[in-house]
Design a protein around this motif. Structure first.
Motif, PDB file in Angstrom:
ATOM      1  N   ALA A  86       0.835  -1.238   0.041  1.00 29.90           N
ATOM      2  CA  ALA A  86       0.019   0.117  -0.024  1.00 29.90           C
ATOM      3  C   ALA A  86       1.070   1.165  -0.160  1.00 29.90           C
ATOM      4  CB  ALA A  86      -0.820  -0.013   1.359  1.00 29.90           C
ATOM      5  N   GLY A  87       1.738   1.175  -0.825  1.00 32.70           N
ATOM      6  CA  GLY A  87       2.713   2.398  -1.125  1.00 32.70           C
ATOM      7  C   GLY A  87       2.171   3.300  -2.292  1.00 32.70           C
ATOM      8  N   PHE A  88       2.943   4.021  -2.742  1.00 28.97           N
ATOM      9  CA  PHE A  88       2.489   4.722  -3.927  1.00 28.97           C
ATOM     10  C   PHE A  88       2.069   3.875  -5.166  1.00 28.97           C
ATOM     11  CE2 PHE A  88       4.746   8.767  -2.967  1.00 28.97           C
ATOM     12  CZ  PHE A  88       3.689   9.594  -3.113  1.00 28.97           C
ATOM     13  N   GLY A  89       2.529   2.891  -5.580  1.00 30.31           N
ATOM     14  CA  GLY A  89       2.331   2.062  -6.404  1.00 30.31           C
ATOM     15  C   GLY A  89       0.700   1.303  -6.360  1.00 30.31           C
ATOM     16  N   VAL A 114      -1.130  -8.269  -8.557  1.00 28.00           N
ATOM     17  CA  VAL A 114      -0.364  -6.978  -8.681  1.00 28.00           C
ATOM     18  C   VAL A 114       0.750  -6.966  -7.720  1.00 28.00           C
ATOM     19  CG1 VAL A 114      -0.053  -4.564  -9.063  1.00 28.00           C
ATOM     20  CG2 VAL A 114      -2.379  -5.887 -10.085  1.00 28.00           C
ATOM     21  N   ALA A 115       1.842  -6.862  -7.922  1.00 34.32           N
ATOM     22  CA  ALA A 115       2.900  -6.688  -6.751  1.00 34.32           C
ATOM     23  C   ALA A 115       3.523  -5.200  -6.732  1.00 34.32           C
ATOM     24  CB  ALA A 115       4.193  -7.840  -7.024  1.00 34.32           C
ATOM     25  N   ALA A 116       3.099  -4.984  -5.713  1.00 36.19           N
ATOM     26  CA  ALA A 116       3.456  -3.305  -5.408  1.00 36.19           C
ATOM     27  C   ALA A 116       4.203  -3.123  -4.386  1.00 36.19           C
ATOM     28  CB  ALA A 116       2.297  -2.404  -5.484  1.00 36.19           C
ATOM     29  N   TYR A 174       7.017  -1.176 -10.416  1.00 33.13           N
ATOM     30  CA  TYR A 174       8.429  -0.730  -9.915  1.00 33.13           C
ATOM     31  C   TYR A 174       9.182  -1.952 -10.270  1.00 33.13           C
ATOM     32  CZ  TYR A 174      11.910   2.280  -7.705  1.00 33.13           C
ATOM     33  OH  TYR A 174      12.843   3.094  -7.329  1.00 33.13           O
ATOM     34  N   GLY A 175       9.007  -2.715 -11.115  1.00 28.11           N
ATOM     35  CA  GLY A 175       9.656  -3.883 -11.409  1.00 28.11           C
ATOM     36  C   GLY A 175      11.185  -4.119 -11.934  1.00 28.11           C
ATOM     37  N   PRO A 176      11.747  -4.905 -12.544  1.00 26.16           N
ATOM     38  CA  PRO A 176      13.099  -4.820 -13.129  1.00 26.16           C
ATOM     39  C   PRO A 176      13.371  -3.646 -14.175  1.00 26.16           C
ATOM     40  CG  PRO A 176      12.134  -6.982 -12.869  1.00 26.16           C
ATOM     41  CD  PRO A 176      11.223  -6.155 -12.499  1.00 26.16           C
ATOM     42  N   ASN A 177      14.368  -2.992 -14.012  1.00 23.68           N
ATOM     43  CA  ASN A 177      14.684  -2.063 -15.070  1.00 23.68           C
ATOM     44  C   ASN A 177      13.598  -0.913 -15.325  1.00 23.68           C
ATOM     45  OD1 ASN A 177      16.100  -4.595 -16.297  1.00 23.68           O
ATOM     46  ND2 ASN A 177      17.502  -2.917 -15.919  1.00 23.68           N
ATOM     47  N   ALA A 193      17.854  -4.469  -0.188  1.00 22.34           N
ATOM     48  CA  ALA A 193      18.199  -5.552  -1.194  1.00 22.34           C
ATOM     49  C   ALA A 193      17.510  -5.274  -2.500  1.00 22.34           C
ATOM     50  CB  ALA A 193      17.511  -6.787  -0.554  1.00 22.34           C
ATOM     51  N   VAL A 194      17.815  -4.258  -3.214  1.00 19.46           N
ATOM     52  CA  VAL A 194      16.969  -3.947  -4.385  1.00 19.46           C
ATOM     53  C   VAL A 194      16.696  -4.940  -5.337  1.00 19.46           C
ATOM     54  CG1 VAL A 194      17.159  -2.205  -6.297  1.00 19.46           C
ATOM     55  CG2 VAL A 194      17.639  -1.593  -3.907  1.00 19.46           C
ATOM     56  N   SER A 195      17.924  -5.660  -5.674  1.00 17.75           N
ATOM     57  CA  SER A 195      17.817  -6.660  -6.593  1.00 17.75           C
ATOM     58  C   SER A 195      16.916  -7.794  -6.652  1.00 17.75           C
ATOM     59  CB  SER A 195      19.244  -6.715  -7.287  1.00 17.75           C
ATOM     60  OG  SER A 195      19.918  -7.740  -6.210  1.00 17.75           O
ATOM     61  N   GLU A 196      16.595  -7.980  -5.211  1.00 22.14           N
ATOM     62  CA  GLU A 196      15.683  -9.164  -4.717  1.00 22.14           C
ATOM     63  C   GLU A 196      14.217  -9.072  -4.841  1.00 22.14           C
ATOM     64  OE1 GLU A 196      17.379 -10.574  -1.103  1.00 22.14           O
ATOM     65  OE2 GLU A 196      19.358 -10.638  -1.585  1.00 22.14           O
ATOM     66  N   PHE A 197      13.594  -8.806  -6.095  1.00 29.19           N
ATOM     67  CA  PHE A 197      12.386  -8.455  -6.336  1.00 29.19           C
ATOM     68  C   PHE A 197      11.383  -9.453  -5.792  1.00 29.19           C
ATOM     69  CE2 PHE A 197      14.879  -6.308  -9.447  1.00 29.19           C
ATOM     70  CZ  PHE A 197      14.222  -4.934  -9.748  1.00 29.19           C
ATOM     71  N   LEU A 198      10.450  -8.795  -5.011  1.00 26.24           N
ATOM     72  CA  LEU A 198       9.416  -9.758  -4.267  1.00 26.24           C
ATOM     73  C   LEU A 198       9.750 -10.686  -3.357  1.00 26.24           C
ATOM     74  CD1 LEU A 198       7.164 -10.583  -7.417  1.00 26.24           C
ATOM     75  CD2 LEU A 198       6.828  -8.871  -5.847  1.00 26.24           C
ATOM     76  N   ALA A 199      11.010 -10.806  -3.012  1.00 29.26           N
ATOM     77  CA  ALA A 199      11.772 -11.559  -1.808  1.00 29.26           C
ATOM     78  C   ALA A 199      11.034 -11.139  -0.559  1.00 29.26           C
ATOM     79  CB  ALA A 199      13.056 -11.715  -1.851  1.00 29.26           C
ATOM     80  N   PRO A 200      10.802 -11.917   0.196  1.00 27.66           N
ATOM     81  CA  PRO A 200      10.935 -13.442   0.556  1.00 27.66           C
ATOM     82  C   PRO A 200       9.590 -14.074   0.118  1.00 27.66           C
ATOM     83  CG  PRO A 200      10.425 -12.317   2.559  1.00 27.66           C
ATOM     84  CD  PRO A 200      10.395 -11.239   1.747  1.00 27.66           C
ATOM     85  N   ILE A 201       8.709 -13.517  -0.590  1.00 30.39           N
ATOM     86  CA  ILE A 201       7.422 -14.107  -0.907  1.00 30.39           C
ATOM     87  C   ILE A 201       7.772 -15.014  -1.974  1.00 30.39           C
ATOM     88  CG2 ILE A 201       5.247 -13.801  -2.170  1.00 30.39           C
ATOM     89  CD1 ILE A 201       5.438 -10.834  -1.155  1.00 30.39           C
ATOM     90  N   GLU A 202       7.314 -16.252  -1.732  1.00 32.02           N
ATOM     91  CA  GLU A 202       7.358 -17.498  -2.680  1.00 32.02           C
ATOM     92  C   GLU A 202       6.467 -17.342  -3.854  1.00 32.02           C
ATOM     93  OE1 GLU A 202       9.899 -19.853  -3.033  1.00 32.02           O
ATOM     94  OE2 GLU A 202      11.035 -19.363  -1.120  1.00 32.02           O
TER      95      GLU A 202
END
Length: 490
Positions: free
Chosen positions: A15-18, A134-136, A384-387, A340-349
Motif C-alpha cells: 500500500a505504497g505509492f504503486g 499485482v505486486a507493488a 516498479y519492477g526490473p529496470n 536488497a534492491v535486486s531481490e524483487f518480491l523476496a521473500p514471497i514465494e
C-alpha cells in the motif's frame, strides 16, 4: 477490510505509492480488488522509514500523482511524514482505504492453470483467491542487514535506519554508523549534534551535490492554493528539467558539469585537503546514485565526528573493527546499508505455470517485459519492477504508466473472455536484450559496484531512457506479445 461482498478480481500486495495508485484506477473502473499491507498503515517506504531527516530527493510537485496535485506541500522537497500523509489522504479521498487490509503479510502466491486464478497465502495461514495479482512491494522494501562476525554478542543497541528505534536516546552516546548512502546523509546530520562521538564507516565516498530545498513562503502557498495552474506549471517545469538529465546519464558523456559542481561543493564545505581526499569518490560520477544534501559535509566535519574510510569487518565486544583493522568502542551501531534492491518480491514465494518458481526464473537476475510481466507467470504484474528505476526523474510517473497498462490488460482479458494472459518468452527475451544493450553505454556500467547491479554485474534496476519513452510503450496493452487462454483451453 474490503467492503465489497464480491471476491476480488485483483489482489494488490503493498500500500505504497504503486499499490494505492493501482487501487484508485481499479476503483474508478469498478473492478473489485483488495490491497494487503504488512504494516499498520499505508505509505510503503514512507511509513517504514521514520529515521530523523527522512526526505525525498525529487521535488514535491513532481513526487505526487498527476491526477492529485497538492498545493499544500510545505517545502520544495517533501519529508517522510508529509509524504506518508499525502498517500494516506489520497487513499481516503478516492475510497481506496476501505479496500486495504493492514497488518496482513503475504508469504506465498501460486497460479493454477485450470482455474486461471492466483492463490495468495497470508502469514496467518489464510488464503485469498484472485484472477490477477499485482505486486507493488517496490524496490526499497527489504533492508540489507549485514551479519558481521561478533554482531550477535554486541552488548549495545543495533538497528537499521529503515527500522529506526525512536525510543533509543542517543544523547551522550558513542555511535558507529555503517554506510554513507542516501539514508545516512539524511540521518547523520540529525544525530551528530546529539551524540558524544560519531564514527562513520565509509566504504565508498558518495558524490553529494547541493539540495535546492527550502520552505515555501506564505505567498507561494497562497498562490498554489488560489491558482491550481501554478502547481501544474511548477510540476511541468520540474519534470522537463529532470527529464533532460537522462541524456548525460545514458549517453556516456556530459557528466563533467555535475563533477565540477561536486568539486566546488566539496571544496567550499570541507577546507581540509586531507579530508577532501577521503571524501572524493574513486569512480565516475553517476555510476552510483548521486546524492543531494546541504547538511552532509557540515555534519561530518564536526569535531565529534570521525570519518573512517573503511568498511566494517567484525565486532569484538563493544568494539567495531574496520576492514583495515581500525578499532572504535561504541554504545550503538546504526546500519545505513540500504536495501536488497535486486531481490524483487523476496521473500514471497511466487509459483507460476508447471510449478516454476519466480526465484528460479530470476536466478541470473530479474527481468520482465516492460518491467511488469514475466513469462510463465500469467496474470502477474509487477509495479516498479526490473529496470524501471530512475536516476533522473520521478518514479511516480513510471508507476502511473504501469497502472494504466495493468488496467488496460485486465480490461482486455474481460472483453475477450481470457482466463489468463502470459507474456510470450520471445517477447520478454527481445525486450530484455534491448534494455541490456541500451544499458551497456550508460554511466551506470562504468565499473563501480552499486545497488543497481546484481553480484554478477547485471543491471536489473534502471530504465535507460526518457520516461516519456516508457509512457509511449505502456500506453496501450499489446496483446500480440501475450499468449491468452480461455475457459477450458488453459
Amino acid at each position: 477490510m474490503t467492503t465489497t461482498d464480491r471476491p476480488p478480481t485483483v489482489v494488490i500486495i503493498g500500500a505504497g505509492f504503486g499499490g494505492i495508485c493501482m487501487g484508485i484506477k481499479l476503483k474508478r473502473a469498478g473492478i473489485p480488488f483488495v490491497i494487503v499491507e504488512k504494516a499498520d498503515r499505508v505509505g510503503g517506504v514512507w511509513q517504514a522509514n521514520v529515521y530523523p531527516g527522512a526526505a525525498c530527493d525529487v521535488p514535491s510537485h513532481l513526487y505526487s500523482y498527476s491526477f492529485e496535485p497538492s498545493p499544500d506541500w510545505s517545502r520544495a522537497y517533501g519529508q517522510a511524514p508529509e509524504i506518508q500523509s499525502y498517500i494516506d489522504g489520497c487513499a481516503r479521498k478516492y475510497g481506496v482505504l476501505e479496500h486495504v487490509r493492514l497488518n496482513t503479510e503475504v508469504t506465498a502466491a501460486s497460479f493454477e492453470r485450470a482455474t486461471g486464478r492466483w492463490t495468495v497465502t497470508l502469514a496467518d495461514g489464510s488464503t485469498l483467491l484472485a484472477r490477477f495479482l499485482v505486486a507493488a512491494t517496490g524496490q526499497l522494501s527489504r533492508p540489507t542487514e549485514p551479519d558481521f562476525p561478533g554482531l550477535d554478542t554486541f552488548p549495545g543497541k543495533v538497528f537499521h535506519s529503515a527500522r529506526w528505534d525512536n525510543d533509543y536516546d542517543m544523547a551522550g552516546k558513542r555511535v558507529a554508523v555503517i554506510g554513507s548512502g542516501a539514508s545516512a546523509i539524511q540521518f547523520v546530520p540529525q544525530i551528530a549534534p546529539r551524540v558524544e562521538q560519531l564514527y562513520l564507516f565509509q566504504r565508498s565516498a558518495p558524490y553529494v551535490l547541493p539540495k535546492p530545498d527550502r520552505a515555501y513562503t506564505a505567498l507561494e502557498k497562497y498562490l498554489y492554493r488560489s491558482f491550481p495552474l501554478a502547481v501544474t506549471a511548477s510540476r511541468a517545469r520540474k519534470y522537463l528539467w529532470h527529464e533532460a538529465r537522462v541524456v548525460p546519464l545514458t549517453k556516456g558523456r556530459g557528466m563533467k558539469p555535475f563533477e565540477v559542481a561536486f568539486e566546488h561543493n566539496l571544496k567550499r564545505q570541507v577546507p581540509d585537503p586531507t579530508m577532501r581526499a577521503a571524501l572524493t569518490p574513486d569512480y565516475p560520477i553517476g555510476c552510483k546514485r548521486i546524492l543531494i544534501s546541504n547538511e552532509w559535509y557540515p555534519a561530518i566535519t564536526r569535531p565529534n565526528v570521525e570519518v573512517l574510510a573503511t568498511g566494517l569487518r567484525a565486532i569484538d565486544g563493544s568494539t567495531v573493527v574496520g576492514a583495515d583493522g581500525t578499532r572504535r568502542t561504541v554504545d550503538a551501531i546504526v546500519f545505513g546499508t540500504g536495501f536488497a534492491v535486486s531481490e524483487f518480491l523476496a521473500p514471497i514465494e511466487i509459483t507460476g505455470l508447471d510449478g516454476r518458481s519466480l526465484r528460479d526464473a530470476w536466478r541470473d537476475g530479474a527481468e520482465a517485459y516492460l518491467g511488469m510481466t514475466v513469462s510463465g507467470f500469467p496474470n502477474l504484474f509487477v509495479l516498479y519492477g526490473p529496470n524501471t528505476n530512475l536516476g533522473h526523474n520521478s518514479i511516480i510517473y513510471m508507476l502511473e504508466s504501469q497502472t494504466d497498462y495493468v488496467l488496460s490488460a485486465i480490461r482486455h482479458a474481460g472483453a475477450h473472455g481470457s482466463t489468463w494472459l502470459n507474456v510470450r518468452a520471445a517477447a520478454q527475451a527481445r525486450y530484455t536484450a534491448e534494455i541490456q544493450q541500451r544499458l551497456a553505454g550508460t554511466v551506470w556500467e562504468e565499473g563501480c559496484t552499486s545497488w543497481y547491479r546484481t553480484a554478477g554485474g547485471k543491471n536489473t534496476s534502471n530504465w535507460p531512457s526518457f520516461t516519456y519513452d516508457y509512457r509511449k510503450r505502456t500506453r496501450f496493452f499489446d496483446p500480440a506479445n501475450y499468449e491468452e487462454a480461455t475457459a477450458g483451453t488453459g
